[in-house]
Design a protein around this motif. Structure first.
Motif, PDB file in Angstrom:
ATOM      1  N   MET A   1       1.154   2.125   2.487  1.00  0.00           N
ATOM      2  CA  MET A   1       0.562   0.802   2.494  1.00  0.00           C
ATOM      3  C   MET A   1       1.566  -0.229   1.992  1.00  0.00           C
ATOM      4  SD  MET A   1      -2.564   0.421   3.391  1.00  0.00           S
ATOM      5  CE  MET A   1      -4.016   1.298   3.760  1.00  0.00           C
ATOM      6  N   LYS A   2       1.536  -1.393   2.593  1.00  0.00           N
ATOM      7  CA  LYS A   2       2.429  -2.469   2.206  1.00  0.00           C
ATOM      8  C   LYS A   2       1.847  -3.239   1.019  1.00  0.00           C
ATOM      9  CE  LYS A   2       4.631  -6.593   3.956  1.00  0.00           C
ATOM     10  NZ  LYS A   2       4.686  -7.559   5.042  1.00  0.00           N
ATOM     11  N   LYS A   3       2.638  -3.338  -0.058  1.00  0.00           N
ATOM     12  CA  LYS A   3       2.200  -4.069  -1.244  1.00  0.00           C
ATOM     13  C   LYS A   3       2.723  -5.486  -1.205  1.00  0.00           C
ATOM     14  CE  LYS A   3       1.705  -0.272  -4.446  1.00  0.00           C
ATOM     15  NZ  LYS A   3       2.012   0.250  -5.764  1.00  0.00           N
ATOM     16  N   LYS A   4       1.911  -6.416  -1.757  1.00  0.00           N
ATOM     17  CA  LYS A   4       2.315  -7.802  -1.839  1.00  0.00           C
ATOM     18  C   LYS A   4       1.819  -8.369  -3.170  1.00  0.00           C
ATOM     19  CE  LYS A   4       2.808 -11.957   0.783  1.00  0.00           C
ATOM     20  NZ  LYS A   4       2.712 -12.601   2.056  1.00  0.00           N
ATOM     21  N   PHE A   5       2.599  -9.276  -3.745  1.00  0.00           N
ATOM     22  CA  PHE A   5       2.259  -9.892  -5.021  1.00  0.00           C
ATOM     23  C   PHE A   5       1.857 -11.349  -4.793  1.00  0.00           C
ATOM     24  CE2 PHE A   5       5.225  -6.496  -5.875  1.00  0.00           C
ATOM     25  CZ  PHE A   5       4.609  -5.819  -6.919  1.00  0.00           C
ATOM     26  N   GLY A  29      -7.033  -9.602   4.684  1.00  0.00           N
ATOM     27  CA  GLY A  29      -6.599  -8.212   4.798  1.00  0.00           C
ATOM     28  C   GLY A  29      -5.946  -7.631   3.555  1.00  0.00           C
ATOM     29  N   TYR A  30      -6.005  -8.312   2.435  1.00  0.00           N
ATOM     30  CA  TYR A  30      -5.388  -7.801   1.209  1.00  0.00           C
ATOM     31  C   TYR A  30      -6.449  -7.324   0.227  1.00  0.00           C
ATOM     32  CZ  TYR A  30      -0.969  -9.679   2.791  1.00  0.00           C
ATOM     33  OH  TYR A  30       0.172  -9.921   3.499  1.00  0.00           O
ATOM     34  N   ILE A  31      -6.266  -6.098  -0.269  1.00  0.00           N
ATOM     35  CA  ILE A  31      -7.176  -5.491  -1.234  1.00  0.00           C
ATOM     36  C   ILE A  31      -6.487  -5.435  -2.591  1.00  0.00           C
ATOM     37  CG2 ILE A  31      -8.423  -3.390  -1.847  1.00  0.00           C
ATOM     38  CD1 ILE A  31      -8.590  -2.746   1.105  1.00  0.00           C
ATOM     39  N   LEU A  32      -7.196  -5.874  -3.624  1.00  0.00           N
ATOM     40  CA  LEU A  32      -6.655  -5.881  -4.977  1.00  0.00           C
ATOM     41  C   LEU A  32      -6.412  -4.460  -5.480  1.00  0.00           C
ATOM     42  CD1 LEU A  32      -5.986  -7.564  -7.562  1.00  0.00           C
ATOM     43  CD2 LEU A  32      -8.336  -7.102  -8.265  1.00  0.00           C
ATOM     44  N   LYS A  33      -5.239  -4.237  -6.041  1.00  0.00           N
ATOM     45  CA  LYS A  33      -4.908  -2.951  -6.669  1.00  0.00           C
ATOM     46  C   LYS A  33      -4.724  -3.104  -8.168  1.00  0.00           C
ATOM     47  CE  LYS A  33      -5.320  -0.525  -3.147  1.00  0.00           C
ATOM     48  NZ  LYS A  33      -6.460   0.379  -3.103  1.00  0.00           N
ATOM     49  N   LYS A  34      -4.130  -4.224  -8.583  1.00  0.00           N
ATOM     50  CA  LYS A  34      -3.882  -4.473 -10.012  1.00  0.00           C
ATOM     51  C   LYS A  34      -3.839  -5.977 -10.215  1.00  0.00           C
ATOM     52  CE  LYS A  34      -1.766  -2.773 -14.010  1.00  0.00           C
ATOM     53  NZ  LYS A  34      -2.904  -2.758 -14.897  1.00  0.00           N
ATOM     54  N   TYR A  38      -0.515 -13.321 -14.688  1.00  0.00           N
ATOM     55  CA  TYR A  38       0.254 -14.225 -13.834  1.00  0.00           C
ATOM     56  C   TYR A  38       0.381 -13.750 -12.386  1.00  0.00           C
ATOM     57  CZ  TYR A  38       1.433 -16.012 -18.416  1.00  0.00           C
ATOM     58  OH  TYR A  38       1.338 -16.508 -19.681  1.00  0.00           O
ATOM     59  N   PHE A  39       0.513 -12.436 -12.183  1.00  0.00           N
ATOM     60  CA  PHE A  39       0.693 -11.888 -10.841  1.00  0.00           C
ATOM     61  C   PHE A  39      -0.314 -10.775 -10.597  1.00  0.00           C
ATOM     62  CE2 PHE A  39       4.845 -13.544 -12.020  1.00  0.00           C
ATOM     63  CZ  PHE A  39       5.135 -14.343 -10.926  1.00  0.00           C
ATOM     64  N   SER A  40      -0.724 -10.651  -9.342  1.00  0.00           N
ATOM     65  CA  SER A  40      -1.641  -9.591  -8.930  1.00  0.00           C
ATOM     66  C   SER A  40      -1.035  -8.827  -7.774  1.00  0.00           C
ATOM     67  CB  SER A  40      -2.983 -10.189  -8.507  1.00  0.00           C
ATOM     68  OG  SER A  40      -3.571 -10.861  -9.582  1.00  0.00           O
ATOM     69  N   THR A  41      -1.296  -7.521  -7.743  1.00  0.00           N
ATOM     70  CA  THR A  41      -0.774  -6.646  -6.697  1.00  0.00           C
ATOM     71  C   THR A  41      -1.878  -6.351  -5.689  1.00  0.00           C
ATOM     72  OG1 THR A  41       0.636  -5.611  -8.359  1.00  0.00           O
ATOM     73  CG2 THR A  41       0.404  -4.463  -6.250  1.00  0.00           C
ATOM     74  N   PHE A  42      -1.572  -6.537  -4.420  1.00  0.00           N
ATOM     75  CA  PHE A  42      -2.499  -6.275  -3.332  1.00  0.00           C
ATOM     76  C   PHE A  42      -1.850  -5.323  -2.344  1.00  0.00           C
ATOM     77  CE2 PHE A  42      -3.973 -10.211  -5.057  1.00  0.00           C
ATOM     78  CZ  PHE A  42      -5.332 -10.254  -4.813  1.00  0.00           C
ATOM     79  N   GLU A  43      -2.693  -4.628  -1.573  1.00  0.00           N
ATOM     80  CA  GLU A  43      -2.220  -3.811  -0.468  1.00  0.00           C
ATOM     81  C   GLU A  43      -2.840  -4.330   0.816  1.00  0.00           C
ATOM     82  OE1 GLU A  43      -2.992   0.335  -1.039  1.00  0.00           O
ATOM     83  OE2 GLU A  43      -1.368   0.553  -2.468  1.00  0.00           O
ATOM     84  N   ARG A  47      -9.570  -3.348   6.246  1.00  0.00           N
ATOM     85  CA  ARG A  47     -10.887  -3.742   5.728  1.00  0.00           C
ATOM     86  C   ARG A  47     -10.850  -5.203   5.288  1.00  0.00           C
ATOM     87  NH1 ARG A  47     -12.336   0.358   1.181  1.00  0.00           N
ATOM     88  NH2 ARG A  47     -14.173  -0.958   1.096  1.00  0.00           N
ATOM     89  N   LYS A  48     -11.711  -6.010   5.892  1.00  0.00           N
ATOM     90  CA  LYS A  48     -11.744  -7.435   5.559  1.00  0.00           C
ATOM     91  C   LYS A  48     -13.125  -7.885   5.104  1.00  0.00           C
ATOM     92  CE  LYS A  48      -7.990  -8.615   8.626  1.00  0.00           C
ATOM     93  NZ  LYS A  48      -7.471  -9.497   9.640  1.00  0.00           N
TER      94      LYS A  48
END
Length: 134
Positions: A1-5, A29-34, A38-43, A47-48
């Motif tokens: 899965m592609k992660k984005k901040f 299309g981004y699901i919260l992982k952490k 200040y920053f959050s990690t999504f994959e 699922r939308k």
């Protein structure tokens, strides 16, 4: 899965802002992982149709594990904590059960009580300040 901040919205107490932000990310299309201050990690995901719930009833005398178990029974999955408030994710059409509504209502009552106390303390402090000046 592609992660984005992404930058986390600045909101220490207004959890609706964070919930809406998370829903907007889910629609793209981004699901919260952490989540961080200040920053959050999504994959990236297909699922939308996700809904997020920030369960801010930390002042109710229930442990975090109990809240996670209660919400899990209704289809909510624990993701992470935001300012010590658990975040849950579920399908968009997921309804909150009566028991969950009771928890949320109890939180709102507790929050209103705490806010009233804070106003009283602020008013007393302000009056004492005024009297100390004169």
């Amino acid at each position: 899965m592609k992660k984005k901040f992404f930058l986390t919205p600045e909101s220490d107490t207004d959890y609706a802002i964070v919930e809406n932000w998370l829903r907007q990310k889910a629609k793209t299309g981004y699901i919260l992982k952490k989540i961080g201050k200040y920053f959050s990690t999504f994959e990236l995901s297909d699922r939308k149709d996700l809904a997020y719930l920030l369960d801010g009833d930390n002042r109710i005398r229930r442990s975090k594990d109990e809240k996670i178990a209660i919400l899990k029974e209704s289809g909510w999955e624990y993701v992470d904590d935001f300012n010590n408030v658990p975040i849950f994710v579920s399908e968009e059409k997921q309804e909150i059960s009566n028991h969950e509504h009771e928890l949320l209502d109890a939180y709102q009552f507790t929050l209103r009580t705490e806010v009233k106390k804070e106003w009283k303390y602020a008013l007393i402090s302000f009056l004492l300040f005024l009297f100390s000046i004169s």
